[in-house]
Motif scaffolding. Structure first.
Motif, mmCIF file in Angstrom:
data_model
loop_
_atom_site.group_PDB
_atom_site.id
_atom_site.type_symbol
_atom_site.label_atom_id
_atom_site.label_comp_id
_atom_site.label_asym_id
_atom_site.label_seq_id
_atom_site.Cartn_x
_atom_site.Cartn_y
_atom_site.Cartn_z
ATOM 1 N N GLU A 50 0.843 -1.198 0.000
ATOM 2 C CA GLU A 50 0.000 0.000 0.000
ATOM 3 C C GLU A 50 0.880 1.251 0.000
ATOM 4 O O GLU A 50 1.861 1.319 0.735
ATOM 5 C CB GLU A 50 -0.908 0.040 1.234
ATOM 6 N N PRO A 51 0.532 2.226 -0.840
ATOM 7 C CA PRO A 51 1.248 3.492 -0.793
ATOM 8 C C PRO A 51 0.875 4.253 0.481
ATOM 9 O O PRO A 51 -0.186 4.001 1.036
ATOM 10 C CB PRO A 51 0.751 4.230 -2.041
ATOM 11 N N PRO A 52 1.678 5.110 0.979
ATOM 12 C CA PRO A 52 2.941 5.558 0.409
ATOM 13 C C PRO A 52 4.160 4.808 0.934
ATOM 14 O O PRO A 52 5.256 4.969 0.413
ATOM 15 C CB PRO A 52 3.009 7.019 0.842
ATOM 16 N N HIS A 53 3.993 3.957 1.975
ATOM 17 C CA HIS A 53 5.171 3.365 2.614
ATOM 18 C C HIS A 53 5.396 1.889 2.302
ATOM 19 O O HIS A 53 6.411 1.334 2.707
ATOM 20 C CB HIS A 53 5.090 3.551 4.136
ATOM 21 N N GLY A 54 4.472 1.259 1.610
ATOM 22 C CA GLY A 54 4.602 -0.167 1.310
ATOM 23 C C GLY A 54 5.846 -0.481 0.499
ATOM 24 O O GLY A 54 6.322 0.325 -0.297
ATOM 25 N N ALA A 55 6.372 -1.675 0.708
ATOM 26 C CA ALA A 55 7.630 -2.092 0.077
ATOM 27 C C ALA A 55 7.595 -1.995 -1.449
ATOM 28 O O ALA A 55 8.621 -1.752 -2.074
ATOM 29 C CB ALA A 55 7.971 -3.520 0.495
ATOM 30 N N HIS A 56 6.427 -2.168 -2.045
ATOM 31 C CA HIS A 56 6.324 -2.097 -3.504
ATOM 32 C C HIS A 56 6.085 -0.678 -4.021
ATOM 33 O O HIS A 56 5.983 -0.470 -5.236
ATOM 34 C CB HIS A 56 5.228 -3.030 -4.008
#
Length: 93
Positions: A50-56
């Motif tokens: 999930e944005p904004p901090h997700g690994a992807h």
């Protein structure tokens, strides 16, 4: 059931918060290599995808996981940086 938690935020797995397997180093053929060397972590959905901090989505998060994986692989296999690069094609440190 074994106690499991998100590698990044520490949030526990529950019925409503399932953890997801993340391969620390992405790219063609690298998932299988990560599986072979145990370079996967469990992440909650927010930390994983999930944005904004997700690994992807977040370069800093991805970089942190790349460095973690490289240090782990080098330590557990007694590899030099050069040997790591031979397997993964890149130095993340």
């Amino acid at each position: 059931m074994a106690y499991r938690k998100c590698f990044l935020c520490g949030r526990s797995e529950t019925e409503y918060n399932r953890l997801e397997l993340h391969h620390c180093i992405q790219g063609r053929g690298r998932r299988a290599i990560c599986d072979r060397y145990g370079l996967t972590v469990l992440l909650c959905h927010n930390c994983h995808n999930e944005p904004p901090h997700g690994a992807h989505y977040n370069k800093e998060t991805a970089d942190y996981l790349h460095k973690y994986a490289q240090k782990k692989a080098m330590s557990e296999n007694n590899w030099t940086v050069e040997q790591f690069v031979e397997v993964f094609g890149k130095n993340y440190l």
